[in-house]
Design an enzyme around this catalytic site. Structure first.
Site, PDB file in Angstrom:
ATOM      1  CB  THR A  64      33.140  43.095  75.074  1.00  0.00           C
ATOM      2  OG1 THR A  64      31.744  43.360  74.904  1.00  0.00           O
ATOM      3  CG2 THR A  64      33.444  41.672  74.656  1.00  0.00           C
ATOM      4  CE  LYS A 122      24.360  42.449  80.901  1.00  0.00           C
ATOM      5  NZ  LYS A 122      25.693  42.027  80.436  1.00  0.00           N
ATOM      6  CE  LYS A 162      33.325  47.149  73.348  1.00  0.00           C
ATOM      7  NZ  LYS A 162      31.903  46.827  73.258  1.00  0.00           N
ATOM      8  CE  LYS A 189      28.149  46.437  83.023  1.00  0.00           C
ATOM      9  NZ  LYS A 189      29.169  45.629  82.381  1.00  0.00           N
ATOM     10  NE  ARG A 190      19.452  45.228  76.459  1.00  0.00           N
ATOM     11  CZ  ARG A 190      18.765  44.483  75.609  1.00  0.00           C
ATOM     12  NH1 ARG A 190      19.288  44.153  74.435  1.00  0.00           N
ATOM     13  NH2 ARG A 190      17.546  44.069  75.884  1.00  0.00           N
ATOM     14  CG  HIS A 249      27.952  34.460  73.045  1.00  0.00           C
ATOM     15  ND1 HIS A 249      29.008  35.319  72.885  1.00  0.00           N
ATOM     16  CD2 HIS A 249      27.780  33.847  71.854  1.00  0.00           C
ATOM     17  CE1 HIS A 249      29.452  35.244  71.635  1.00  0.00           C
ATOM     18  NE2 HIS A 249      28.713  34.351  70.990  1.00  0.00           N
TER      19      HIS A 249
HETATM   20  C1  26Q Z   1      17.018  34.586  72.792  1.00  0.00           C
HETATM   21  C2  26Q Z   1      15.742  34.137  72.571  1.00  0.00           C
HETATM   22  C3  26Q Z   1      14.771  34.992  72.073  1.00  0.00           C
HETATM   23  C4  26Q Z   1      15.114  36.295  71.790  1.00  0.00           C
HETATM   24  C5  26Q Z   1      16.388  36.737  72.012  1.00  0.00           C
HETATM   25  C6  26Q Z   1      17.343  35.886  72.520  1.00  0.00           C
HETATM   26  C7  26Q Z   1      18.713  36.380  72.784  1.00  0.00           C
HETATM   27  C8  26Q Z   1      19.194  37.503  72.132  1.00  0.00           C
HETATM   28  C9  26Q Z   1      20.443  37.983  72.418  1.00  0.00           C
HETATM   29  C10 26Q Z   1      19.529  35.753  73.697  1.00  0.00           C
HETATM   30  C11 26Q Z   1      20.791  36.246  73.980  1.00  0.00           C
HETATM   31  C12 26Q Z   1      21.254  37.381  73.344  1.00  0.00           C
HETATM   32  C13 26Q Z   1      22.541  38.005  73.619  1.00  0.00           C
HETATM   33  C14 26Q Z   1      23.403  37.582  74.493  1.00  0.00           C
HETATM   34  C15 26Q Z   1      24.645  38.312  74.762  1.00  0.00           C
HETATM   35  O1  26Q Z   1      24.848  39.417  74.288  1.00  0.00           O
HETATM   36  N1  26Q Z   1      25.569  37.734  75.539  1.00  0.00           N
HETATM   37  C16 26Q Z   1      26.808  38.401  75.863  1.00  0.00           C
HETATM   38  O2  26Q Z   1      27.787  38.008  74.914  1.00  0.00           O
HETATM   39  C17 26Q Z   1      28.996  38.746  75.078  1.00  0.00           C
HETATM   40  C18 26Q Z   1      29.937  38.367  73.962  1.00  0.00           C
HETATM   41  O3  26Q Z   1      30.418  37.077  74.155  1.00  0.00           O
HETATM   42  C19 26Q Z   1      29.595  38.477  76.450  1.00  0.00           C
HETATM   43  O4  26Q Z   1      30.721  39.290  76.612  1.00  0.00           O
HETATM   44  C20 26Q Z   1      28.580  38.770  77.549  1.00  0.00           C
HETATM   45  O5  26Q Z   1      29.083  38.380  78.808  1.00  0.00           O
HETATM   46  C21 26Q Z   1      27.274  38.025  77.264  1.00  0.00           C
HETATM   47  O6  26Q Z   1      26.282  38.399  78.199  1.00  0.00           O
END
Ligand code: 26Q
Length: 791
Positions: free
Chosen positions: A630, A528, A634, A522-523, A334
Site C-alpha cells: 500500500t 521485499k 501512497k 516498508k517492513r 494478506h
Molecule cells: C503472525 C504470527 C505471530 C505473530 C505475528 C504474526 C503476524 C503479524 C502481522 C503476521 C502477519 C502480519 C502482517 C502482515 C501484513 O502486514 N501483510 C501485508 O498486508 C498488506 C495489506 O493487505 C499488504 O498490502 C502487504 O502486501 C502484506 O504484506
C-alpha cells in the site's frame, strides 16, 4: 461552524483542570491534550447520534489484531473541516499548531500494511457513512521504537500512552468477562471516534484492555505474599501489554493466542449484547443485522467462539449456528508466505480454550463429511482438514466458516485461487473474490501534502476529488502543460526541502534536495528485497569510483524499515545497509553524487514526510510474494513513478498509469515458478558483471558486522542451499542485472525534467482506483451488504 472563542476558553480550562497550569507555562504535550479534548467535547453529540442511527440497521464489525492509526489531531481537524480555524485560534494564543501536532505520539499498534489497511478502512467507512466498527486490542505498548547503535537496530518500548490518550473514552458499563481454562479477565472497552471527512457521522474504534477481575489479593498481601497478591493483575496486564513485533514468524505462542481469543471473545459478547437489545434474540436474524470481517487469520477464533456461544449458551443447534456463522463472517487473506499462515498446536489450543477447541473439532468433522460426500479421496481430505497432524489450520477454518475470502490485489487473489488455495477455490469458487487494497486520500495526500492538494483543487476547481479520487483523471489534460508541470516540480522541491530539514533534525544527516530522492520504506523482509537495492547502490558506488566522470544525477537513497527483533537476517540487512551508508557518505571523492540514509523509527508519521518528497518509489519484492503493498499507492498518489517488479498492486499501478510511466523490471511470477527448482544463483554470481564484487563484500572484510557472523550468513543464504531453504530463495541475484539496468533508465529519464514531471503527473492522475473509499465500498456492497446511513 466552530465558535473560536469558546474553543480557546475550553483549551485553557482543560489546562487548568488536568494540569493546574495557565497557558503561558503549559508544556507542549499539555497543550496537545487540552486542544484534543476541546475537539472531543465538540463531537460527542454527533458521535452518540451516529451510534444510535447505525444500531437500527445492518452493521459491519472489523476484527483486527492491529490498527496502525498514526496521529489523530491533524487528521481529525482536517476531517472536521476546522483545521484552518483552529490553526488561527492557536496562533492567537501563541501556539504553533505544527509543534502541537509533532508532540503527539503515533498510535502505532500495528506492524505494517495489514494494520495500516485497517486504519485506512476505518477512515473511509466513516467518510462514506458506512456503519463499520473496528474491534481490537488496546495494547499498552505499540510496535517497538527503533534506533541504531553502530548501525545495529536497537529496540525500545513504545510507551505511546505515557501522556494519556485524549482521543479515547473508557466504557466501564460495557465491560465483559473473558474466560480461559486457567483464569478469567475483564475486557474493558476504550472507544475512539473515527471522524469521517465532510460528514457529521462519526464511527467507532473499540479497543479492549485486559484487567483483572480482582485488582489485588488483600489476604495474600497481608500474609506478606507480595508477588502473589498482584499475580492476577499481572496476568491480565500481560494480555494487552504489547503488540507482537513480528510479521514473519510465530513466537510467544500462548500469550499470542490469549490475545487473539481475548479480543474476539469480548467483541462478540459486545455485538451479541447489542443485537439482543435492538433486534431481540432470534439468532436466525443475526446475519441480517451483522457482518464480521476477519482481518487475516489473527481473529479467526471468533468463528468457533461464536458457535460456542450460540450452541452452549443460547441453546441453538449446531447446524443452525453453523449457518448463521457462515452468513456472518468473511475473511481477508494478506499473505501467501507459508511461514505467515497461522497454525496452532492442538494441545496448546485445547489446554487454553477447551470448549472452543471442541467446537473446532466439530467443524473439522463436518468438513470431512462434506468432502467425503463430494467423493474427495483420503489424501485430499487430509490436505484440506482444519485439524491435521496436531495443528489447527486457521486459514482453512476461516474459509470454511465464512461466506467470502478475499485477496488484496488481482495477482494475489489469482495466486490464492489457482495455487495456494486451489482446492478450496474448487470447492467454493463463489466464495473467493478480489478486493484490491486502497489508502485514505485524506491522510495520504490532503494532510501530508497540503501544497499538492491545494494545487489539484485549484486545477479541478473543486475539492470533491478528496472523496472521489477517480476525479483525478481530469488532471491528465495538463500532462503536457509545462506551466502545470513546473508548478508540480516546485511543490516536489518544497516537500524535498522539508524532508531534508526533518532528516537533518532527526538523523543529523545533510541531504541535497536537488538529488533524486529514491525511497524504500516498508517492513524489513527478505522478500521485499532491500538487499537488492543495497547491492545496486554499492555497485553504483564502485562504478563511480572507477569512473568519476560517470554521468549520473546525484541521488539520495532513503530507507525506512523495522526488522522483527527475532529476525536475524532482516537485522543483518539493516546493519549491512548502514555499513554501506557509512562507506559512501564518508567518501568525499565521489563529490556527493550519491548518499545513503537509513532513517530511524519508520512509522506512519515518518511516512507522511517521506512519501510527498519521493522522486522514485522502490517496490522491488520477489514476484508473487507481496500480496498488495500500500506504500506503493501512497507514493503514486504523491507523484512518484514506481521502480518495481510485476507484483502485488504494482501490476495494477502499471495498468492504470501505463508501463511507460513506471519502471517495471525483473522475473515474473510464472517464470519463477518454472525455474525455481533448477535455479542456480551461482550462475548469476559468476557471470553477471560486478555482481560478485558486491556480494563478496559480505565476507571479504569490506564491512564490519562486529564478528557476529550475520554478514556471512547473508552471503550463505544467497549461495548455499540448506535442507529448508534454497540458495537465494528470493532471486536477488537473478534480478540484479535487470534492476541495475532499470535504475540506469531512471537516471536517464530523470534528466528530461518535463518528461519526468509528465510521468509523475500521469501517475497522480491515474491513482484514483487506489482510494480506500473504493475498496471499502466493495467490501460494503459485495461482502457485508450494508448501506450508508446519514442523519
Ligand atoms: C503472525 C504470527 C505471530 C505473530 C505475528 C504474526 C503476524 C503479524 C502481522 C503476521 C502477519 C502480519 C502482517 C502482515 C501484513 O502486514 N501483510 C501485508 O498486508 C498488506 C495489506 O493487505 C499488504 O498490502 C502487504 O502486501 C502484506 O504484506
Amino acid at each position: 461552524m466552530i465558535d473560536v472563542n469558546e474553543f480557546k476558553q475550553d483549551v485553557q480550562r482543560f489546562l487548568k483542570i488536568d494540569y493546574a497550569v495557565n497557558l503561558d507555562i503549559a508544556k507542549t504535550y499539555q497543550k496537545y491534550n487540552a486542544i484534543s479534548k476541546a475537539v472531543m467535547i465538540r463531537i460527542i453529540d454527533n458521535w452518540n447520534k451516529t451510534c444510535e442511527v447505525y444500531s437500527k440497521n445492518k452493521q459491519s464489525h472489523y476484527f483486527s489484531a492491529e490498527f496502525l492509526m498514526g496521529r489523530a489531531l491533524g487528521n481529525n481537524l482536517m476531517n472536521l473541516g476546522i483545521y484552518e480555524d483552529i490553526k488561527k485560534a492557536l496562533d492567537d494564543m501563541n501556539i504553533d499548531i505544527n509543534d502541537v501536532e509533532e508532540i503527539e505520539e503515533d498510535a502505532g499498534i500495528g506492524n505494517g500494511g495489514l494494520g495500516r489497511l485497517a486504519a485506512c478502512s476505518m477512515d473511509s467507512a466513516a467518510t462514506k457513512n458506512l456503519p463499520v466498527t473496528g474491534y481490537g486490542i488496546r495494547y499498552s505498548y505499540g510496535l517497538f521504537k527503533q534506533s541504531f547503535k553502530d548501525g545495529f537496530q536497537v529496540e525500545s518500548a513504545d510507551n505511546w500512552l505515557k501522556y494519556g490518550d485524549p482521543w479515547s473514552i473508557r466504557c466501564d458499563e460495557d465491560i465483559v468477562t473473558v474466560d480461559f481454562s486457567d483464569y478469567s479477565v475483564k475486557a474493558v472497552p476504550y472507544d475512539t471516534p473515527i471522524i469521517g471527512y465532510g460528514t457529521k457521522n462519526i464511527n467507532k474504534l473499540r479497543l479492549f484492555k485486559a484487567e483483572p477481575i480482582n485488582e489485588f489479593d488483600f489476604n495474600a498481601f497481608n500474609n506478606q505474599k507480595y508477588k502473589k497478591s498482584v499475580e492476577e493483575k499481572n496476568n491480565a496486564d500481560n494480555i494487552s501489554r504489547v503488540l507482537y513485533p513480528n510479521d514473519s514468524t510465530d513466537t510467544g505462542k500462548i500469550l499470542r493466542l490469549r490475545q487473539q481469543y481475548f479480543f474476539t471473545c469480548a467483541a462478540l459478547k459486545d455485538i451479541i449484547k447489542k443485537f439482543k437489545k435492538y433486534h431481540g434474540s432470534d439468532f436466525k436474524l443475526f446475519s441480517k443485522y451483522n457482518a464480521i470481517q476477519l482481518n487475516d487469520t489473527h481473529p479467526v477464533s471468533a468463528i468457533p467462539e461464536f458457535i460456542r456461544i450460540l450452541t452452549n449458551e443460547e441453546g441453538i443447534d449446531f447446524e443452525d449456528a453453523w449457518n448463521v456463522t457462515v452468513n456472518t463472517f468473511s475473511y481477508t487473506n494478506h499473505t501467501i508466505m507459508r511461514e505467515a499462515l497461522e497454525e496452532w498446536d492442538t494441545k496448546l489450543y485445547k489446554n487454553l480454550l477447551p470448549e472452543v477447541y471442541s467446537i473446532i473439532k466439530k467443524i473439522d468433522s463436518r468438513l470431512i463429511k462434506k468432502l467425503q460426500s463430494a467423493q474427495y479421496g483420503y489424501d485430499k481430505i487430509n490436505s484440506m482438514r482444519i485439524i491435521y497432524n496436531g495443528k489447527i489450520k486457521m486459514a482453512y477454518l476461516a474459509i470454511y466458516g465464512s461466506h467470502n475470502t478475499n485477496g488484496v490485489a488481482e495477482i494475489h487473489t489469482s495466486i490464492l485461487k489457482n495455487r495456494e488455495l486451489k482446492d478450496w477455490n474448487e470447492l467454493y469458487s463463489k466464495r473467493f473474490l478480489n478486493i484490491t487494497n486502497g489508502i485514505a486520500p485524506r491522510r495520504w495526500i490532503v494532510l501530508c501534502n497540503r501544497e499538492l492538494s491545494s494545487f489539484i483543487t485549484e486545477l479541478l476547481k473543486s475539492d470533491s476529488w478528496i472523496t472521489n479520487l477517480p476525479l483525478l483523471k481530469n488532471l491528465e489534460k495538463y500532462a503536457d502543460d509545462e506551466q502545470v508541470l513546473n508548478r508540480f516540480l516546485n511543490i516536489k522541491r518544497i516537500k524535498k526541502v522539508q524532508l531534508s530539514q526533518y532528516i537533518k533534525i532527526h538523523e543529523n544527516i545533510d541531504i541535497n534536495p536537488d538529488s533524486i530522492f529514491d525511497i524504500q520504506a516498508k517492513r524489513l523482509h527478505e522478500y521485499k528485497r532491500q538487499l537488492l537495492n543495497a547491492f545496486a547502490i554499492l555497485d553504483l558506488y564502485y562504478r563511480i569510483k572507477e569512473n568519476p566522470e560517470i554521468n549520473i544525477v546525484p541521488r539520495t537513497f532513503i530507507f525506512g524499515a523495522k526488522a522483527a527483533p527475532g529476525y536475524v537476517r532482516a537485522k543483518a540487512i539493516i546493519k549491512y545497509i548502514n555499513e554501506i551508508a557509512k562507506l559512501i557518505n564518508n567518501d568525499s571523492s565521489i563529490n556527493g553524487k550519491i548518499k545513503v540514509v537509513f532513517i530511524q523509527n519508520y512509522g506512519v508519521s515518518y511516512g507522511e514526510k517521506l512519501f510527498p518528497a519521493a522522486d522514485i518509489s522502490e517496490q522491488i519484492s520477489t514476484a508473487g510474494k507481496e500480496a498488495s503493498g500500500t506504500g506503493n499507492m501512497k507514493l503514486m498518489l504523491n507523484g512518484s513513478p514506481t521502480i518495481g517488479t510485476y507484483d502485488g498492486a504494482n501490476v495494477e499501478i502499471a495498468q492504470e498509469a501505463g508501463m511507460e510511466n513506471n519502471f517495471i523490471f525483473g522475473a515474473r511470477f510464472e517464470e519463477l515458478e518454472k525455474i525455481k527448482k533448477s535455479y542456480d544463483s551461482k550462475e548469476y554470481y559468476n557471470t553477471v558483471p560486478g555482481l560478485k564484487r558486491v556480494v563478496n563484500t559480505l565476507i571479504d572484510g569490506t564491512f564490519d558486522d562486529d564478528d557476529t557472523g550475520i554478514f556471512e550468513d547473508l552471503y550463505n543464504s544467497l549461495l548455499e542451499s540448506t535442507k529448508t531453504d534454497k540458495a537465494d530463495n528470493y532471486f536477488v541475484l537473478k534480478d540484479f542485472e535487470d534492476y541495475r539496468n532499470t535504475q540506469c533508465r531512471v537516471n536517464k529519464a530523470y534528466k528530461d525534467r518535463m518528461s519526468w514531471a509528465r510521468k509523475c503527473w500521469i501517475n497522480i492522475a491515474n491513482s484514483g482506483k487506489f482510494s480506500s473509499d473504493r475498496s471499502i465500498k466493495e467490501y460494503a456492497d459485495e461482502i457485508w451488504h450494508i448501506h450508508p446511513h446519514k442523519w
